[in-house]
Write a protein that holds these residues in place. Structure first.
Motif, PDB file in Angstrom:
ATOM      1  N   ILE A 349      -5.540  20.292 -18.995  1.00 33.71           N
ATOM      2  CA  ILE A 349      -5.670  20.995 -17.863  1.00 33.71           C
ATOM      3  C   ILE A 349      -5.927  20.790 -16.354  1.00 33.71           C
ATOM      4  O   ILE A 349      -6.054  21.234 -15.630  1.00 33.71           O
ATOM      5  N   GLY A 350      -6.260  19.282 -15.896  1.00 31.28           N
ATOM      6  CA  GLY A 350      -6.504  19.197 -14.457  1.00 31.28           C
ATOM      7  C   GLY A 350      -5.190  18.978 -13.774  1.00 31.28           C
ATOM      8  O   GLY A 350      -4.883  20.019 -13.624  1.00 31.28           O
ATOM      9  N   PRO A 351      -4.294  18.374 -14.856  1.00 33.95           N
ATOM     10  CA  PRO A 351      -4.098  17.897 -14.591  1.00 33.95           C
ATOM     11  C   PRO A 351      -2.542  18.573 -13.950  1.00 33.95           C
ATOM     12  O   PRO A 351      -1.660  19.930 -12.892  1.00 33.95           O
ATOM     13  N   ALA A 352      -2.632  20.185 -15.208  1.00 32.71           N
ATOM     14  CA  ALA A 352      -2.453  21.534 -15.244  1.00 32.71           C
ATOM     15  C   ALA A 352      -2.833  22.309 -13.558  1.00 32.71           C
ATOM     16  O   ALA A 352      -1.490  22.738 -12.930  1.00 32.71           O
ATOM     17  N   LEU A 353      -3.816  22.319 -13.123  1.00 36.10           N
ATOM     18  CA  LEU A 353      -4.041  23.224 -12.854  1.00 36.10           C
ATOM     19  C   LEU A 353      -3.708  22.918 -11.041  1.00 36.10           C
ATOM     20  O   LEU A 353      -3.209  23.726 -10.293  1.00 36.10           O
ATOM     21  N   ARG A 354      -3.696  21.351 -11.388  1.00 31.51           N
ATOM     22  CA  ARG A 354      -3.629  21.145  -9.721  1.00 31.51           C
ATOM     23  C   ARG A 354      -2.056  21.022  -9.690  1.00 31.51           C
ATOM     24  O   ARG A 354      -1.695  21.098  -7.942  1.00 31.51           O
ATOM     25  N   GLU A 355      -1.012  21.029 -10.512  1.00 32.66           N
ATOM     26  CA  GLU A 355       0.728  21.390 -10.504  1.00 32.66           C
ATOM     27  C   GLU A 355       0.710  23.389 -10.223  1.00 32.66           C
ATOM     28  O   GLU A 355       0.852  23.136  -9.402  1.00 32.66           O
ATOM     29  N   ILE A 356      -0.257  23.550 -10.524  1.00 31.35           N
ATOM     30  CA  ILE A 356      -0.278  25.439 -10.473  1.00 31.35           C
ATOM     31  C   ILE A 356      -0.725  25.434  -9.263  1.00 31.35           C
ATOM     32  O   ILE A 356      -0.174  26.259  -7.960  1.00 31.35           O
ATOM     33  N   ALA A 357      -1.875  24.720  -8.866  1.00 25.82           N
ATOM     34  CA  ALA A 357      -2.160  24.647  -7.263  1.00 25.82           C
ATOM     35  C   ALA A 357      -1.115  25.021  -6.041  1.00 25.82           C
ATOM     36  O   ALA A 357      -0.956  25.386  -5.000  1.00 25.82           O
ATOM     37  N   GLU A 358      -0.265  23.632  -6.373  1.00 22.55           N
ATOM     38  CA  GLU A 358       0.859  23.470  -5.450  1.00 22.55           C
ATOM     39  C   GLU A 358       2.242  24.313  -5.602  1.00 22.55           C
ATOM     40  O   GLU A 358       2.379  24.490  -4.624  1.00 22.55           O
ATOM     41  N   ARG A 359       2.186  25.285  -6.659  1.00 23.06           N
ATOM     42  CA  ARG A 359       2.860  26.855  -6.561  1.00 23.06           C
ATOM     43  C   ARG A 359       2.138  27.467  -6.080  1.00 23.06           C
ATOM     44  O   ARG A 359       3.769  28.539  -5.486  1.00 23.06           O
ATOM     45  N   HIS A 360       1.396  28.008  -5.739  1.00 22.40           N
ATOM     46  CA  HIS A 360       0.441  28.949  -5.655  1.00 22.40           C
ATOM     47  C   HIS A 360      -0.003  29.431  -4.527  1.00 22.40           C
ATOM     48  O   HIS A 360      -1.006  28.266  -4.015  1.00 22.40           O
ATOM     49  N   PRO A 361      -0.057  30.045  -3.461  1.00 19.92           N
ATOM     50  CA  PRO A 361      -0.406  30.002  -2.314  1.00 19.92           C
ATOM     51  C   PRO A 361      -2.418  30.944  -1.966  1.00 19.92           C
ATOM     52  O   PRO A 361      -2.523  30.569  -1.613  1.00 19.92           O
TER      53      PRO A 361
END
Length: 455
Positions: A349-361
């Motif tokens: 969850i943590g790693p995926a959410l941080r990747e998601i944050a990079e993609r979404h403004p």
């Protein structure tokens, strides 16, 4: 994979009609709500009468920590019902004693006496009462970014806007700012500054209120509904030291954060801090039967050795509830459910959410522990302007409403509050389920992105 059982739309319509005719719902304008009729649930999923199946990324109200319909807990409730459905709190009962023992074994320090309640709000009510009687003082401090329940004292202790209509302004409650670096009220630039300045602010608040008048300071160990704000290193230890210095009772509210949610039995275990009183509910038995309680230190328990405690509940330590707690705690230990929550949080969850944050403004910050995470949604990453205004409703809340609707269309049931979406699946969630939910969340965030300055 759970198979959705057959259910008819007509059955769902009948359930909904009866609901709208007779059920009065909490926190709602009754004529403006549209409750989803639920046909069943299992594990990390629930489904409606139209065959729509949802991955429950809300754990209902962040309480089904072992998922829906865990067979060992269901069996324990059935077995207890056949043996002894109910008995008054004044009797000694095997299942109540065992539930108390199992909880006391897992609480930090010497919190070895357990007072049972029906839920978290009543736990907070009784913890505050114990603190006031123990100290002979009246006032209690709590933070603005908090939720402690909807009963009389608990709602006044609550910091969020749900307090406003019921705030009597006479409950002896003083609010202060807790640490939250992303939206720091102290203009801090790092966690160390945030910790130091938040503790200095608390000391100053005490000085102006008169520390000799303060019975207790109550904190959610990790604030839940208010935003899952993990406190900076040293903060809780600093509050503990302040309480010790002034003879103030330190209460940790673990109603939402406890029983595996953060990847430890209690969130306090992450910080090496022992409070004087600890409140719990929700995950103690995943909400299968209403249950909460207060874990009490030896010193405070001793106050009532010869002096009667002036509080009680008809259903305190209800046998069916205690049986479900015993089965839940044993299942969590046997099946390594707490460890699963920690591993899924750290590795998936943590790693995926941080990747998601990079993609979404629209994603301003990611924060959390275990299976207890929040995304702070913003219009602008630089200014950190929230995606919707504080306590928005109606048209002003449209961006969050549209985002939530997109999640549901994708088969994900979200936990949304103000400008945040919380990622709070069951502690039993598998890697595959977590990835399924995260993919649906990733897709739904494109709807939030459309409301940002970058759109």
């Amino acid at each position: 994979m759970t198979t959705t059982p057959p259910a008819s739309a007509a059955d769902g319509a009948a359930v909904k009609a009866a609901d709208r005719a007779h059920v009065f719902h909490s926190w709602s304008a009754q004529g403006l709500i549209d409750p989803l009729p639920v046909a069943g649930a299992e594990g990390s999923y629930f489904w409606d009468y139209d065959g729509n199946r949802y991955l429950d990324f809300s754990s209902q109200l962040v309480n089904t920590n072992i998922g829906h319909q865990h067979p060992k807990v269901v069996a324990a409730i059935q077995e207890q019902a056949a043996k002894l459905c109910t008995i008054a709190p004044g009797f000694a009962v095997d299942v109540r004693s065992e539930a108390a023992r199992l909880i006391a074994e897992r609480t930090p320090g010497d919190l070895d006496k357990i007072f049972f309640t029906n839920g978290g709000a009543e736990a907070v009510e009784n913890a505050v009462r114990m603190a006031r009687l123990h100290t002979g003082r009246a006032k209690v401090l709590s933070t603005y970014r908090s939720y402690h329940g909807a009963t009389a004292a608990a709602i006044n202790l609550t910091g969020d806007p749900r307090r406003w209509p019921s705030d009597t302004a006479s409950a002896g409650v003083v609010h202060f700012w807790g640490p939250f670096l992303y939206r720091s009220p102290f203009h801090a630039e790092n966690e160390q500054q945030e910790c130091e300045r938040a503790l200095a602010h608390l000391e100053e608040t005490l000085a102006f209120e008169g520390p000799q008048s303060i019975a207790a300071i109550i904190l959610e160990t990790v604030p839940g509904t208010a935003g899952i704000m993990v406190p900076p290193p040293g903060y809780l230890a600093g509050v503990r030291e302040i309480c010790d210095r002034y003879g103030i009772v330190f209460i940790l509210d673990e109603v939402m954060a406890g029983f595996g949610r953060t990847g430890e039995w209690f969130a306090a275990d992450h910080f090496g801090v022992t409070p004087d009183l600890l409140t719990f509910a929700k995950g103690v038995n995943s909400g299968y039967v209403p249950l909460g309680g207060v874990a009490i230190s030896a010193e405070i328990a001793a106050t009532f050795d010869k002096r009667p405690y002036p509080g009680g509940l008809t259903y305190s330590g209800h046998p069916l509830a205690c049986a479900s707690a015993v089965a839940t705690i044993n299942a969590m230990a046997e099946e390594r459910i707490v460890e699963n929550a920690a591993e899924i949080g750290a590795k998936v969850i943590g790693p995926a959410l941080r990747e998601i944050a990079e993609r979404h403004p629209s994603v301003g910050e990611v924060r959390g522990l275990g299976v207890f995470w929040a995304l702070d949604l913003v219009r602008n990453k630089e200014t950190r302007e929230p995606l919707v205004p504080y306590n928005a409703s109606g048209a002003a809340n449209a961006p969050m409403a549209e985002f939530a609707a997109a999640c549901k269309r994708g088969g994900l049931w979200p936990f949304v509050n103000m400008n945040r979406t919380h990622v709070v699946p069951a502690c039993t969630v598998t890697e595959a389920e977590a990835k399924e939910g995260l993919a649906a969340l990733d897709e739904a965030l494109t709807v939030a992105d459309a409301h940002t300055d970058a759109a």
